[in-house]
Every structure is written in structure tokens, then in C-alpha cells.
Design an enzyme around this catalytic site. Structure first.
Site, short mmCIF file in Angstrom:
data_model
loop_
_atom_site.label_atom_id
_atom_site.label_comp_id
_atom_site.label_asym_id
_atom_site.label_seq_id
_atom_site.Cartn_x
_atom_site.Cartn_y
_atom_site.Cartn_z
CG HIS A 82 57.87 59.10 -51.76
ND1 HIS A 82 57.56 60.25 -51.03
CD2 HIS A 82 57.36 58.06 -51.06
CE1 HIS A 82 56.91 59.89 -49.94
NE2 HIS A 82 56.78 58.57 -49.92
CG HIS A 113 49.46 54.70 -53.84
ND1 HIS A 113 49.67 53.53 -53.14
CD2 HIS A 113 49.45 55.70 -52.92
CE1 HIS A 113 49.77 53.81 -51.85
NE2 HIS A 113 49.64 55.12 -51.70
#
Length: 189
Positions: A40, A127
Site C-alpha cells: 500500500h 513510495h
């Protein structure tokens, strides 16, 4: 409850990232590679939140998400934290388009306020954590992984249509995540 707010990934992106991780794990120093179902993009880490604050947090996130339209996102490139010297966390990039940064900032500020925290002061670096290392990787190993991801997209760009309130449960084999609530972005079906 240990909570954070995140963006979920569509299955084709998750599969592309998982395939890359399998290849890299086979030729890299020891690391704990993130399971595909745990991948995620974290927008805001809230930490321990009292269950009594949950209804206000949910209402706040629903309102914040409703104010922001869906936007495109892609996963490409790689890097490590810390960025110089031996590294302990490896990641894939999510280049911040014009819509991601203001959305993340609004989510982080409003979610923190809803649970009585001060928002994170560090700049947002979008990220996906790919792996964590028990021992820092030498720079040459990090550079090889970054080179393997250079110029590569992981799946097709996708439309972000919702934010997700997640619960994180610490476990010996790595954290386990559970979606508590999903919030449609404004105009998302």
C-alpha cells in the site's frame, strides 16, 4: 488501535510488484519482503488511536476524501532509506503528480487533528515499501536493485478513487493489515 491512512493498489499493479520482488529476493541479500496483500502507499501514519476517537476520524476522512477528485497514480523506479550509505528499507516509487501531494497533506493534517496528533513534519515521499532488511544492505546491493527497477513501470497507471483507513497489527512474521473503512474520492463511483 494502531492506525494509518493509505491508498490501495489494483491487483495488476500488486502482481507486477510481487513478481519483481520474487526475482529480486532470489538474488539479493537477506530481507523481509512485503507480502503482496500488504502492499500500500501510506498517506498518514497515526499510531495508537483510542477506539473512542474512531467515529470522528472516520467522519473526518470521509469529508476530506469527498473534497478531492480521483487522480492518476503509477508505480515506477526504486530506492532505499536512508538514501546514502547502508540501507534498511527498500521501496518502489509513486511519482507525486499534481493531485497526490495536496490530497496527502489534507489527509495527514485532518486525520492527525481528528485524533489529537501533530501532523508529520518530514516531507512526504510517496513510495511502496518493498522490503526491510535485518542488517543494512551495502550500497552496491541497493544500487543493483535500483538499476533493475530503473525505467520500469509496475503495472499500468491507475486511477485512485478511494482512501483507506487501515489497522496494523504487529506480529512476529511482519505486520498484518486490515481495512477498517474505505472513503470514495469526490466524483468517484
Amino acid at each position: 488501535m494502531r492506525l494509518f491512512v493509505a491508498l490501495d493498489l489494483p491487483e495488476p499493479v500488486r502482481e507486477a510488484v510481487a513478481a519483481f520482488a520474487r526475482t529480486e529476493a532470489a538474488r539479493s541479500p537477506r530481507a523481509r519482503w512485503v507480502r503482496p496483500e500488504g502492499m500500500h502507499l501510506t498517506l498518514a501514519f497515526l499510531g495508537e488511536v483510542a477506539p473512542a476517537r474512531l467515529p470522528f476520524l472516520i467522519a473526518t476522512l470521509a469529508e476530506v476524501c469527498a473534497r478531492h477528485p480521483p487522480f492518476p497514480l503509477r508505480v515506477e523506479g526504486a530506492g532505499a532509506f536512508p538514501p546514502r550509505g547502508p540501507s534498511r528499507a527498500l521501496w518502489l516509487g509513486c511519482p507525486a503528480g499534481a493531485a497526490l501531494a495536496p490530497f496527502q497533506r489534507a489527509v495527514a493534517e485532518q486525520a492527525a487533528a481528528a485524533v489529537g496528533l501533530t501532523p508529520e513534519a518530514r516531507p512526504f515521499h510517496p513510495h511502496l515499501t518493498l522490503a526491510r532488511t535485518p542488517e543494512p544492505w551495502r550500497r552496491d546491493a541497493v544500487e543493483r536493485l535500483v538499476a533493475a527497477a530503473a525505467g520500469r513501470s509496475f503495472g499500468e497507471p491507475f486511477e485512485v478513487t478511494e482512501g483507506v483507513l487501515m489497522e496494523s497489527e504487529l506480529a512476529p512474521g511482519g505486520s498484518r493489515y486490515r481495512a477498517l473503512e474505505r472513503f470514495a474520492l469526490g466524483g468517484a463511483a
